[in-house]
Design an enzyme around this catalytic site. Sequence first.
Site, PDB file in Angstrom:
ATOM      1  N   ARG A 149       0.874  -1.173   0.000  1.00 45.81           N
ATOM      2  CA  ARG A 149       0.000   0.000   0.000  1.00 45.81           C
ATOM      3  C   ARG A 149       0.912   1.225   0.000  1.00 45.81           C
ATOM      4  NH1 ARG A 149      -1.947  -3.560   3.908  1.00 45.81           N
ATOM      5  NH2 ARG A 149      -3.998  -4.461   3.424  1.00 45.81           N
ATOM      6  N   LYS A 175      -1.940  -2.454   8.270  1.00 47.34           N
ATOM      7  CA  LYS A 175      -3.137  -2.072   9.005  1.00 47.34           C
ATOM      8  C   LYS A 175      -3.245  -2.867  10.302  1.00 47.34           C
ATOM      9  CE  LYS A 175      -6.136  -2.915   5.755  1.00 47.34           C
ATOM     10  NZ  LYS A 175      -7.421  -2.937   5.046  1.00 47.34           N
ATOM     11  N   HIS A 243      -2.654   2.232  -6.026  1.00 50.60           N
ATOM     12  CA  HIS A 243      -3.304   0.960  -5.706  1.00 50.60           C
ATOM     13  C   HIS A 243      -3.391   0.052  -6.922  1.00 50.60           C
ATOM     14  CE1 HIS A 243      -4.675  -0.384  -1.841  1.00 50.60           C
ATOM     15  NE2 HIS A 243      -5.616  -1.112  -2.413  1.00 50.60           N
ATOM     16  N   ARG A 246      -0.410  -2.001  -6.811  1.00 55.51           N
ATOM     17  CA  ARG A 246      -0.579  -3.096  -5.845  1.00 55.51           C
ATOM     18  C   ARG A 246      -1.341  -4.250  -6.498  1.00 55.51           C
ATOM     19  NH1 ARG A 246      -1.046  -4.627  -0.375  1.00 55.51           N
ATOM     20  NH2 ARG A 246      -3.114  -5.292   0.326  1.00 55.51           N
ATOM     21  N   HIS A 269      -3.229  -9.661   3.457  1.00 56.00           N
ATOM     22  CA  HIS A 269      -4.644  -9.996   3.554  1.00 56.00           C
ATOM     23  C   HIS A 269      -4.866 -10.991   4.686  1.00 56.00           C
ATOM     24  CE1 HIS A 269      -5.414  -8.978  -0.980  1.00 56.00           C
ATOM     25  NE2 HIS A 269      -5.358  -7.899  -0.203  1.00 56.00           N
ATOM     26  N   TYR A 278      -8.208 -12.135  -7.335  1.00 60.59           N
ATOM     27  CA  TYR A 278      -7.224 -11.975  -8.404  1.00 60.59           C
ATOM     28  C   TYR A 278      -7.166 -13.189  -9.326  1.00 60.59           C
ATOM     29  CZ  TYR A 278      -5.546  -7.964  -5.750  1.00 60.59           C
ATOM     30  OH  TYR A 278      -5.464  -6.763  -5.105  1.00 60.59           O
TER      31      TYR A 278
END
Length: 297
Positions: A149, A175, A243, A246, A269, A278
């Site tokens: 990110r 995060k 992004h 990414r 994730h 994806y």
Amino acid sequence: MENTSGNILNEFFEEIYSEGAARSTVEAYRKDLTYFFKWYEEVNDQLQDPEQITSIDLREYQNFLQNEKELKPATINRRMAALEKYLKWVKQAGYISRLPNFPKTIREQKVPPKSLGRTEQNRLLREAEKRCNTRDFALLRLLMSCGLRVSEAVAIRLMDLDIGERHGQVIVRGKGNKWREVPIPPDARKALREWLAYRELLPAYTNSPWLFPSRNGEYISARYAEQVVKNLGQFAGLNIHPHILRHTAATNMIRSGADLVTVAQVLGHSNLNTTAIYTKPGNYSVNHVAVAGAINL
């Protein structure tokens, strides 16, 4: 009593409670609105004022929740709905003279996130090689190769980096105060080594702990990085933001045969279903734009 933003907000909570909302509902509104106020004050460097909130703020906040925080559409739509209810009440109560336009709600994504195809990646890298300084080229390579990110990439410390001729990894603080080790492919390692060698020649950055320091002693801002990517995209005829890089890294890993668990670990994730998007077939290319004129990088 003066009608400050805080007083107006408390009046709003009291109003919806008196109309029959449960205390848990009021607290949910308070929490969702607090997220927005914190973001608004950080971005605009001023306390939130209902009269000063514009449609641009609302759109940028929605983009932030979607692209930076990577929240689910349902969560984003709930936060935006709470904000809309609050601003409509403020307008009805006569505290503001206009109601800003709200962006459309976000639909569940059924196709893979848009990413760059091989030709588009090469076109972007070609422009970067011609136009970027050493630092920004290393940043671009890191974003495109490692799937970070943008907020993670700009905040990397030198102590988090372990890089050599035949190995390379970076500790990324993502995060929720979670950290992960992300491998750095050869092309990104080469760009980073060149930047680190040049960085040592710059006295202003000698004592900086950051991989990508700025002139004010901190690290470069996410907005600066976003602008670098956007400008390079325009030169390459691509409408992109960090992004998309990414997503490009994730798509490249999947296409090269990496398993979902590995890709999820690299991207940070916590849910494999997020990574599995994806693997779905779809349109991977981004929208093209006309090549811009002179843009300062």
